[in-house]
Each structure stands twice: as C-alpha cells, then as structure tokens.
Design a protein around this motif. Sequence first.
Motif, PDB file in Angstrom:
ATOM      1  N   PRO A  28       0.798  -1.223   0.000  1.00  0.00           N
ATOM      2  CA  PRO A  28       0.000   0.000   0.000  1.00  0.00           C
ATOM      3  C   PRO A  28       0.834   1.279   0.000  1.00  0.00           C
ATOM      4  O   PRO A  28       0.282   2.383  -0.046  1.00  0.00           O
ATOM      5  CB  PRO A  28      -0.773  -0.117   1.325  1.00  0.00           C
ATOM      6  N   ALA A  29       2.157   1.133   0.069  1.00  0.00           N
ATOM      7  CA  ALA A  29       3.035   2.296   0.214  1.00  0.00           C
ATOM      8  C   ALA A  29       3.678   2.686  -1.108  1.00  0.00           C
ATOM      9  O   ALA A  29       3.973   1.830  -1.950  1.00  0.00           O
ATOM     10  CB  ALA A  29       4.126   1.991   1.236  1.00  0.00           C
ATOM     11  N   LYS A  33       2.647   8.775  -2.417  1.00  0.00           N
ATOM     12  CA  LYS A  33       1.580   8.930  -1.422  1.00  0.00           C
ATOM     13  C   LYS A  33       2.008   9.759  -0.208  1.00  0.00           C
ATOM     14  O   LYS A  33       1.168  10.095   0.626  1.00  0.00           O
ATOM     15  CB  LYS A  33       1.096   7.555  -0.957  1.00  0.00           C
ATOM     16  N   ARG A  63       7.869   3.404   5.967  1.00  0.00           N
ATOM     17  CA  ARG A  63       6.728   2.514   6.080  1.00  0.00           C
ATOM     18  C   ARG A  63       5.660   3.152   6.968  1.00  0.00           C
ATOM     19  O   ARG A  63       5.883   4.208   7.545  1.00  0.00           O
ATOM     20  CB  ARG A  63       7.143   1.152   6.658  1.00  0.00           C
ATOM     21  N   SER A  65       1.860   4.773   8.112  1.00  0.00           N
ATOM     22  CA  SER A  65       0.828   5.685   7.601  1.00  0.00           C
ATOM     23  C   SER A  65       1.390   6.773   6.702  1.00  0.00           C
ATOM     24  O   SER A  65       0.726   7.191   5.753  1.00  0.00           O
ATOM     25  CB  SER A  65       0.071   6.314   8.774  1.00  0.00           C
ATOM     26  N   LYS A  68       1.730   5.441   3.282  1.00  0.00           N
ATOM     27  CA  LYS A  68       0.442   5.082   2.670  1.00  0.00           C
ATOM     28  C   LYS A  68      -0.420   6.302   2.382  1.00  0.00           C
ATOM     29  O   LYS A  68      -1.504   6.188   1.816  1.00  0.00           O
ATOM     30  CB  LYS A  68      -0.330   4.131   3.588  1.00  0.00           C
ATOM     31  N   GLN A 132       5.924  -3.744   2.425  1.00  0.00           N
ATOM     32  CA  GLN A 132       4.915  -2.782   2.865  1.00  0.00           C
ATOM     33  C   GLN A 132       5.536  -1.403   3.046  1.00  0.00           C
ATOM     34  O   GLN A 132       5.030  -0.582   3.807  1.00  0.00           O
ATOM     35  CB  GLN A 132       4.266  -3.242   4.173  1.00  0.00           C
TER      36      GLN A 132
END
Length: 266
Positions: A28-29, A33, A63, A65, A68, A132
């Motif tokens: 998701p990273a 972003k 990594r 939040s 992401k 991730q």
Amino acid sequence: MESKFKEIPIKEIGSYFKVDEEGFLVNPASPEKIGNEWKPVVDDIVEAYKSHFGENLHSVYVRGSVAKGDAVSGISDIDTFGYANLPKDQIKTDWVSDFEKELKQKYPFVQGFEISVDPTEDAPNDRILLLQSACVFGTDLSKEMPKVKVGKETLGHVYSFRKNLAWFDEWAQKPQETEEIRNSCTWLMKRFLRTGLELTMERAGLYTRDLYPSYKAFADYYPDKADEMKEALYLAINPTDDLDVIKKVRQGLGTWLEEQTASYKK
C-alpha cells in the motif's frame, strides 16, 4: 494537575492490506503517497542517511501511515530504515538519538521517529517489512522479494511477545525519565495491539499494522477482551507517564496475551 498533552480521541482510521487476484498482499506504500506536510521531514531524514553513509548507502525506505498517505498530524510516527553496503560492525548509529531530537524540535507534529540501518545482505530477512514500504532513495530491494500471503509468513509479534514482556518487566524495575516512560508505553501497547491481531490473522485473512484495524479484528474474535484491548489502543495514542497504569495493563491483558502466544513456535 492538568496534563500538558491534549487527549487524542480514538478514531476509526487505518485499513487492512488489499490482496491481488492470487491472494498475495499488495504493497500500500509508495513515495507518491507521502503528503506535502510530511515530505520535508522525509527529505531531511534521507539527507541524514546520505550524509552518514555516503556512497555505501544502498537504499532508504519509509513505512506505515506516512508511506500510505494517511498520516495524521500529532498522532503518526515517521518510521524509516535503510541498508548500507557495509558489514554490521562498521554501521554506526550513534548519531541517531541527537538527530531525532533535532527532528522533534523542527517537526513537533510528528509523534516519533524510527531510524535504523542494516547491512544490505540482511535485506532478505526483512521481506515482510520491505513489501509494505516505500523506497525513497536508491534501488528498491522489495522488487527482488517473493510475494506474501496472509498467514504464517505474516506472523511476527506472537513469536517475540514473551521476550518483549521480559524486557519491559526488567526495564520497569529501574528509575526512568518521564519521556522514557511515555515512549515505552506507546511501544508496549502497540505490541499488544499487533499481537492481538496476529491471534486472529489466519482465521480472518486480514493483515495490517494500523492500530484501530488491529483492535477491531481482535475485538471481533475476542469480545470478552475487547475493552482491555481498547484501553491498550487508547494508551498507544495517549501514552501515560504513570508506570503503575502501564504495569496494570501488562499484568492483565499482557499476561493473557502471553498465555495465548505460548504455543507459537517458528
């Protein structure tokens, strides 16, 4: 006395990893972003890695939040790690502590920082972590790693939980500074949450490192322990410097989690 720290309410933020059509986790990273508020912090950290390791620096990753794109000011950490083309005994990190203090003064909206460096040859041991994370400098080693499905490969905290508790128990017997107590509170409660998630992971088919989704998955499978885990969630984002409060959670929920993880062997 009123606390100088503003209470942060529990919010339903965070997500579970998506999977592709074959059931493999989707990273998701990505560097794209990283939000505008957080990018200068990441840039400063990358420059520090480059300054200390020069041409030996292989790559740097972010990594969590921030990577992401869903970081929250005042709550989120910036977790980074890097690899250097050096043997372990030549990787010096004595500069990290002072640098983190500088970052905290410059960027007070960041809850905390993680900066670490390992030999490039150790990267295969960090496959789950790399899959991730967003590569923000150098060649992305995750591209060389086999994909992963939710299951035994994504377990980790259940194996080290008893060792984590043993460390805390020994640490808590010594006099500690207020900030160290708060930092250890956050560290321990996050391990409670992520260990709790791992107890459900194979049954639920869900993987995350985010705190609220970890609590939610656990609460769905262990409703009788949901209130205790919710307290751990609260303390993870509102760490206390009252060691007795932390010890109470450790003795209650911590002992129960220790019993549940006793059968997990690598």
